[in-house]
Design an enzyme around this catalytic site. Sequence first.
Site, PDB file in Angstrom:
ATOM      1  N   ASP A   1      -3.137   5.856   6.699  1.00  0.00           N
ATOM      2  CA  ASP A   1      -3.616   7.130   7.226  1.00  0.00           C
ATOM      3  C   ASP A   1      -4.451   6.833   8.475  1.00  0.00           C
ATOM      4  O   ASP A   1      -3.890   6.515   9.511  1.00  0.00           O
ATOM      5  CB  ASP A   1      -4.386   7.832   6.103  1.00  0.00           C
ATOM      6  CG  ASP A   1      -4.743   9.267   6.394  1.00  0.00           C
ATOM      7  OD1 ASP A   1      -5.120   9.568   7.530  1.00  0.00           O
ATOM      8  OD2 ASP A   1      -4.662  10.114   5.499  1.00  0.00           O
TER       9      ASP A   1
ATOM     10  N   GLU B   1       0.859  -1.199   0.000  1.00  0.00           N
ATOM     11  CA  GLU B   1       0.000   0.000   0.000  1.00  0.00           C
ATOM     12  C   GLU B   1       0.889   1.241   0.000  1.00  0.00           C
ATOM     13  O   GLU B   1       2.016   1.221   0.517  1.00  0.00           O
ATOM     14  CB  GLU B   1      -0.915  -0.088   1.232  1.00  0.00           C
ATOM     15  CG  GLU B   1      -1.773   1.112   1.528  1.00  0.00           C
ATOM     16  CD  GLU B   1      -2.840   1.429   0.507  1.00  0.00           C
ATOM     17  OE1 GLU B   1      -2.480   1.590  -0.676  1.00  0.00           O
ATOM     18  OE2 GLU B   1      -4.005   1.583   0.893  1.00  0.00           O
ATOM     19  N   ASP B   2       0.383   2.318  -0.573  1.00  0.00           N
ATOM     20  CA  ASP B   2       1.174   3.543  -0.627  1.00  0.00           C
ATOM     21  C   ASP B   2       1.263   4.231   0.729  1.00  0.00           C
ATOM     22  O   ASP B   2       2.339   4.594   1.183  1.00  0.00           O
ATOM     23  CB  ASP B   2       0.630   4.522  -1.696  1.00  0.00           C
ATOM     24  CG  ASP B   2      -0.875   4.775  -1.575  1.00  0.00           C
ATOM     25  OD1 ASP B   2      -1.517   4.251  -0.635  1.00  0.00           O
ATOM     26  OD2 ASP B   2      -1.414   5.495  -2.438  1.00  0.00           O
TER      27      ASP B   2
ATOM     28  N   PHE C   1      -1.024  16.808   3.041  1.00  0.00           N
ATOM     29  CA  PHE C   1      -1.482  16.106   1.843  1.00  0.00           C
ATOM     30  C   PHE C   1      -0.281  15.865   0.930  1.00  0.00           C
ATOM     31  O   PHE C   1       0.381  16.791   0.485  1.00  0.00           O
ATOM     32  CB  PHE C   1      -2.585  16.863   1.103  1.00  0.00           C
ATOM     33  CG  PHE C   1      -3.324  15.929   0.190  1.00  0.00           C
ATOM     34  CD1 PHE C   1      -4.451  15.246   0.628  1.00  0.00           C
ATOM     35  CD2 PHE C   1      -2.847  15.676  -1.096  1.00  0.00           C
ATOM     36  CE1 PHE C   1      -5.085  14.323  -0.198  1.00  0.00           C
ATOM     37  CE2 PHE C   1      -3.481  14.759  -1.920  1.00  0.00           C
ATOM     38  CZ  PHE C   1      -4.606  14.089  -1.475  1.00  0.00           C
TER      39      PHE C   1
ATOM     40  N   ARG D   1       0.936  11.397  -9.867  1.00  0.00           N
ATOM     41  CA  ARG D   1       1.366  10.048  -9.460  1.00  0.00           C
ATOM     42  C   ARG D   1       2.759   9.723 -10.000  1.00  0.00           C
ATOM     43  O   ARG D   1       3.468   8.915  -9.427  1.00  0.00           O
ATOM     44  CB  ARG D   1       0.380   8.996  -9.979  1.00  0.00           C
ATOM     45  CG  ARG D   1      -0.995   9.056  -9.334  1.00  0.00           C
ATOM     46  CD  ARG D   1      -1.771   7.797  -9.679  1.00  0.00           C
ATOM     47  NE  ARG D   1      -3.198   7.893  -9.387  1.00  0.00           N
ATOM     48  CZ  ARG D   1      -3.765   7.659  -8.211  1.00  0.00           C
ATOM     49  NH1 ARG D   1      -3.006   7.338  -7.180  1.00  0.00           N
ATOM     50  NH2 ARG D   1      -5.056   7.754  -8.042  1.00  0.00           N
TER      51      ARG D   1
HETATM   52  P1  XMP Z   1      -7.026   5.337   5.464  1.00  0.00           P
HETATM   53  O1  XMP Z   1      -7.447   6.620   6.124  1.00  0.00           O
HETATM   54  O2  XMP Z   1      -8.165   4.373   5.339  1.00  0.00           O
HETATM   55  O3  XMP Z   1      -6.695   5.803   4.019  1.00  0.00           O
HETATM   56  O4  XMP Z   1      -5.815   4.742   6.143  1.00  0.00           O
HETATM   57  C1  XMP Z   1      -5.652   5.383   3.290  1.00  0.00           C
HETATM   58  C2  XMP Z   1      -5.890   5.876   1.894  1.00  0.00           C
HETATM   59  O5  XMP Z   1      -6.113   7.301   1.888  1.00  0.00           O
HETATM   60  C3  XMP Z   1      -5.443   7.897   0.831  1.00  0.00           C
HETATM   61  N1  XMP Z   1      -4.533   8.940   1.356  1.00  0.00           N
HETATM   62  C4  XMP Z   1      -3.806   9.779   0.614  1.00  0.00           C
HETATM   63  N2  XMP Z   1      -3.678   9.895  -0.721  1.00  0.00           N
HETATM   64  N3  XMP Z   1      -2.165  11.685  -0.406  1.00  0.00           N
HETATM   65  C5  XMP Z   1      -2.853  10.862  -1.209  1.00  0.00           C
HETATM   66  O6  XMP Z   1      -2.695  10.962  -2.426  1.00  0.00           O
HETATM   67  C6  XMP Z   1      -2.245  11.637   0.944  1.00  0.00           C
HETATM   68  O7  XMP Z   1      -1.610  12.417   1.650  1.00  0.00           O
HETATM   69  C7  XMP Z   1      -3.117  10.623   1.475  1.00  0.00           C
HETATM   70  N4  XMP Z   1      -3.435  10.266   2.745  1.00  0.00           N
HETATM   71  C8  XMP Z   1      -4.299   9.242   2.619  1.00  0.00           C
HETATM   72  C9  XMP Z   1      -4.688   6.805   0.124  1.00  0.00           C
HETATM   73  O8  XMP Z   1      -5.429   6.467  -1.016  1.00  0.00           O
HETATM   74  C10 XMP Z   1      -4.674   5.622   1.049  1.00  0.00           C
HETATM   75  O9  XMP Z   1      -4.810   4.407   0.375  1.00  0.00           O
HETATM   76 MG    MG Z   2      -4.393   4.266  -1.809  1.00  0.00          MG
END
Ligand code: XMP
Ligand code: MG
Length: 181
Positions: A102, A98-99, A151, A164
């Site tokens: 959060d 996963e990238d 962000f 991206r």
């Molecule tokens: P949760 O909150 O479920 O979300 O852990 C994880 C997903 O939220 C997106 N995400 C981001 N995407 N820049 C982004 O482009 C960010 O700073 C960011 N923070 C959260 C991401 O898709 C991740 O899978």
């Molecule tokens: Mg994502």
Amino acid sequence: MTEPDVERVLLSRERIETRVCELAGEIAAVYGDGEIVAVGVLTGAFVFLADLVRHLPNRVRFSFLKADSYATGTYPGALSVTLVGETDLSGRDVLVVEDILDTGRTLEGILGILRRRGPRTLRTVVLLDKVSRREVAISADFVGFPVPDAFLVGYGLDHAQRYRNLPYVGVLRSEAAGKSS
Ligand code: XMP
Ligand code: MG
């Protein structure tokens, strides 16, 4: 070169390259010479996944998943997961790639769904971890970098599907974060 909407570079191309290589070493040390099924979370993980797996000495099968949450009102809603590629996870050593982690809700939902497919082991690697934003008790097995609550774009991460392909991770300007096109 930075984009006008990028306030600053948080992680340079070079820092990411070094850390991704180290991460592959940490992962290989855990799996030994076993085969891994790498499950990339679309879309953001595709750049990280591609770089990471080229440093892994293991045999790797690939699967990708798209997670959609059906929000109803303020309730986060159920997560639906679509898997493509290697879909037989039963008895396999599965590594979710996963990238960014959060709140943790997405990864928690994904792990719950994948667990039902009976993998032998289920682990996670995230490039970035926004530790201060966590809402559920979850942590990744392998983490590239802890990052602040800003962000972030680049190296797979987008804003409105842009950025991206930036080779670095940058902080998006707050004025730009409000724009959607
Ligand atoms: P949760 O909150 O479920 O979300 O852990 C994880 C997903 O939220 C997106 N995400 C981001 N995407 N820049 C982004 O482009 C960010 O700073 C960011 N923070 C959260 C991401 O898709 C991740 O899978
Ligand atoms: Mg994502």
